[in-house]
Motif scaffolding. Structure first.
Motif, short mmCIF file in Angstrom:
data_model
loop_
_atom_site.label_atom_id
_atom_site.label_comp_id
_atom_site.label_asym_id
_atom_site.label_seq_id
_atom_site.Cartn_x
_atom_site.Cartn_y
_atom_site.Cartn_z
N VAL A 123 0.77 -1.19 0.04
CA VAL A 123 -0.27 -0.07 -0.55
C VAL A 123 0.66 1.58 -0.08
CG1 VAL A 123 -1.62 1.31 1.35
CG2 VAL A 123 -2.03 -1.23 1.45
N ALA A 124 1.88 1.93 1.14
CA ALA A 124 2.85 2.28 0.66
C ALA A 124 3.32 2.77 -0.53
CB ALA A 124 4.19 2.14 2.24
N GLN A 125 3.72 1.17 -1.06
CA GLN A 125 4.65 1.52 -1.81
C GLN A 125 3.99 1.30 -3.25
OE1 GLN A 125 7.79 0.48 -2.65
NE2 GLN A 125 7.33 1.86 -5.05
N SER A 185 8.99 -3.90 -2.94
CA SER A 185 7.85 -4.96 -2.46
C SER A 185 7.01 -5.25 -3.63
CB SER A 185 6.88 -3.34 -2.33
OG SER A 185 5.57 -3.84 -2.33
N GLU A 186 6.15 -6.33 -3.09
CA GLU A 186 5.98 -6.97 -4.27
C GLU A 186 5.33 -6.60 -5.12
OE1 GLU A 186 4.11 -10.50 -2.29
OE2 GLU A 186 5.34 -10.41 -0.88
N ALA A 187 4.30 -5.27 -4.57
CA ALA A 187 3.00 -4.73 -5.79
C ALA A 187 4.78 -3.51 -6.55
CB ALA A 187 3.04 -3.43 -5.31
N ARG A 188 5.69 -3.82 -6.84
CA ARG A 188 6.66 -3.61 -7.79
C ARG A 188 6.09 -2.31 -7.92
NH1 ARG A 188 6.73 -7.90 -12.41
NH2 ARG A 188 4.72 -7.97 -11.08
N ASP A 189 5.83 -1.98 -9.51
CA ASP A 189 5.49 -0.25 -9.94
C ASP A 189 3.29 -0.27 -10.05
OD1 ASP A 189 4.49 -2.22 -12.12
OD2 ASP A 189 5.31 -1.55 -13.68
N SER A 190 3.22 -0.80 -9.20
CA SER A 190 1.96 -1.00 -9.22
C SER A 190 1.53 0.83 -8.25
CB SER A 190 1.00 -1.98 -8.26
OG SER A 190 1.11 -3.16 -8.35
N LYS A 206 -6.50 -2.74 -16.44
CA LYS A 206 -4.81 -3.07 -15.96
C LYS A 206 -4.50 -4.10 -15.42
CE LYS A 206 -6.11 1.60 -14.57
NZ LYS A 206 -5.81 2.13 -15.86
N THR A 207 -3.38 -3.86 -15.50
CA THR A 207 -2.79 -5.40 -15.31
C THR A 207 -1.54 -5.73 -13.77
OG1 THR A 207 -1.41 -4.55 -17.37
CG2 THR A 207 -0.64 -6.33 -16.00
N ALA A 208 -2.33 -6.83 -13.55
CA ALA A 208 -2.34 -6.95 -12.04
C ALA A 208 -0.37 -7.55 -11.95
CB ALA A 208 -3.11 -8.78 -11.68
N HIS A 215 -5.73 -7.83 -0.87
CA HIS A 215 -5.58 -6.44 -1.98
C HIS A 215 -5.01 -7.33 -3.06
CE1 HIS A 215 -5.42 -4.17 1.47
NE2 HIS A 215 -6.91 -3.26 0.81
N ILE A 216 -5.54 -6.78 -4.38
CA ILE A 216 -5.03 -6.70 -5.18
C ILE A 216 -4.50 -5.31 -6.30
CG2 ILE A 216 -5.33 -7.99 -7.66
CD1 ILE A 216 -7.98 -9.23 -6.71
N PHE A 217 -3.08 -5.83 -6.72
CA PHE A 217 -2.36 -4.62 -6.91
C PHE A 217 -2.68 -4.75 -8.45
CE2 PHE A 217 -1.25 -5.60 -2.41
CZ PHE A 217 -1.67 -4.57 -1.82
N TYR A 218 -2.50 -3.15 -8.83
CA TYR A 218 -2.26 -3.29 -10.60
C TYR A 218 -1.52 -2.03 -11.02
CZ TYR A 218 -7.09 -5.49 -10.04
OH TYR A 218 -7.97 -7.03 -10.00
N ARG A 219 -0.92 -2.29 -12.39
CA ARG A 219 0.01 -1.57 -13.16
C ARG A 219 -1.21 -0.94 -13.84
NH1 ARG A 219 3.41 3.21 -12.61
NH2 ARG A 219 4.26 2.86 -14.89
#
Length: 219
Positions: A123-125, A185-190, A206-208, A215-219
Motif C-alpha cells: 500500500v505504501a509503495q 515490495s511485491e507490488a513493484r510498479d503498481s 489494468k495489469t495485475a 488486496h489485489i495490486f495493478y499497474r
C-alpha cells in the motif's frame, strides 16, 4: 688701443658663448642621463614588482574539501535484516514524523493495518509510485487526500490515529522502509489496488501485479 680693446671684447664674448654652449651640452647630457636613469629605475621596479614573491608571516591553511558520505556509511546507517518482519522491528520510529510521512503512515494504518507486513508495504509503495507518476499528485499528502481515492478519507481529512498502538508503530516503520527503499515490495510498479471482494470496472483495463491477502495490486 681701441682696436685691441674691441678684439679683447669680441674674444671675451666668444669665450662666454663657448662656455655657455658647453654648459648647455653638458646640461643636456646630464638631463638625458637623468631620464635614462629614471627609465631604467622604473623598469627595474616593474620587474621587481612582477617577479619578487610576497611572503606571508602567518601560517596559511588550505581548506580541505568537505567529506561526503560513502555508500558503505549510508548502508551502515540503515537497518539491515533478513526478513521484512526483522526490518520493521529494527526500524526506529521514535522521532516525530513530518506531515508528508504522517500522511504515508496514516494511509498504511487505515488502509491495511489488518494486512500482513508485505500487504502494508505494498500500500505504501502504491502511494510512492503515484507521486512519481505524471497522472497523480506529486506529494504523499496530495495523493492520500485526492478525492474519491481512499475510502478512509472523509471530507478531505484523515481520521484520528491511535498513536500509542502497535499498529501505528508498525505503520510508521513501514512508511520509512518504503520511503527509503529499504525493502523491495511485491507490488513493484503498481498504481492501483482494491479489496478482493469487489471488482471495480477499471480493474479490467489494468495489469495485475500481486495479490496479498485481501488486496489485489495493478499497474
Amino acid at each position: 688701443m681701441a682696436r685691441k680693446t674691441h678684439f679683447a671684447g669680441v674674444a671675451a664674448i666668444a669665450a662666454t658663448m663657448t662656455v655657455t654652449f658647453a654648459s648647455a651640452e653638458i646640461s643636456g647630457a646630464n638631463a638625458q642621463q637623468g631620464i635614462e636613469s629614471e627609465i631604467e629605475n622604473s623598469q627595474s621596479l616593474a620587474v621587481t614588482e612582477e617577479t619578487v614573491p610576497v611572503f606571508v608571516a602567518e601560517e596559511v591553511v588550505q581548506p580541505l574539501p568537505a567529506e561526503t558520505e560513502t555508500e558503505e556509511q549510508a548502508d551502515a546507517a540503515a537497518p539491515s535484516a533478513s526478513s521484512l518482519k526483522e526490518l520493521v522491528a529494527a526500524t526506529a520510529t521514535q522521532s516525530e514524523l513530518s506531515r508528508e510521512m504522517h500522511c504515508l503512515a496514516g494511509a498504511v494504518y487505515f488502509e491495511s493495518r489488518g494486512e500482513p507486513l508485505a500487504g502494508q508495504l505494498a500500500v505504501a509503495q502504491v502511494i510512492i509510485n503515484r507521486t512519481d507518476s505524471d497522472v497523480f499528485p506529486s506529494s504523499y499528502c496530495s495523493v492520500v487526500h485526492q478525492r474519491s481515492q481512499f475510502s478512509f478519507v472523509k471530507n478531505g481529512r484523515m481520521p484520528r490515529v491511535r498513536e500509542g498502538s502497535g499498529a501505528w508503530k508498525r505503520a510508521k516503520a513501514i512508511a520509512r522502509i518504503a520511503h527509503e527503499g529499504l525493502w523491495e515490495s511485491e507490488a513493484r510498479d503498481s498504481l492501483y489496488f482494491h479489496a478482493n471482494y469487489v471488482r471495480p470496472k477499471w480493474s479490467r483495463q489494468k495489469t495485475a501485479r500481486a495479490t496479498i491477502k485481501t488486496h489485489i495490486f495493478y499497474r
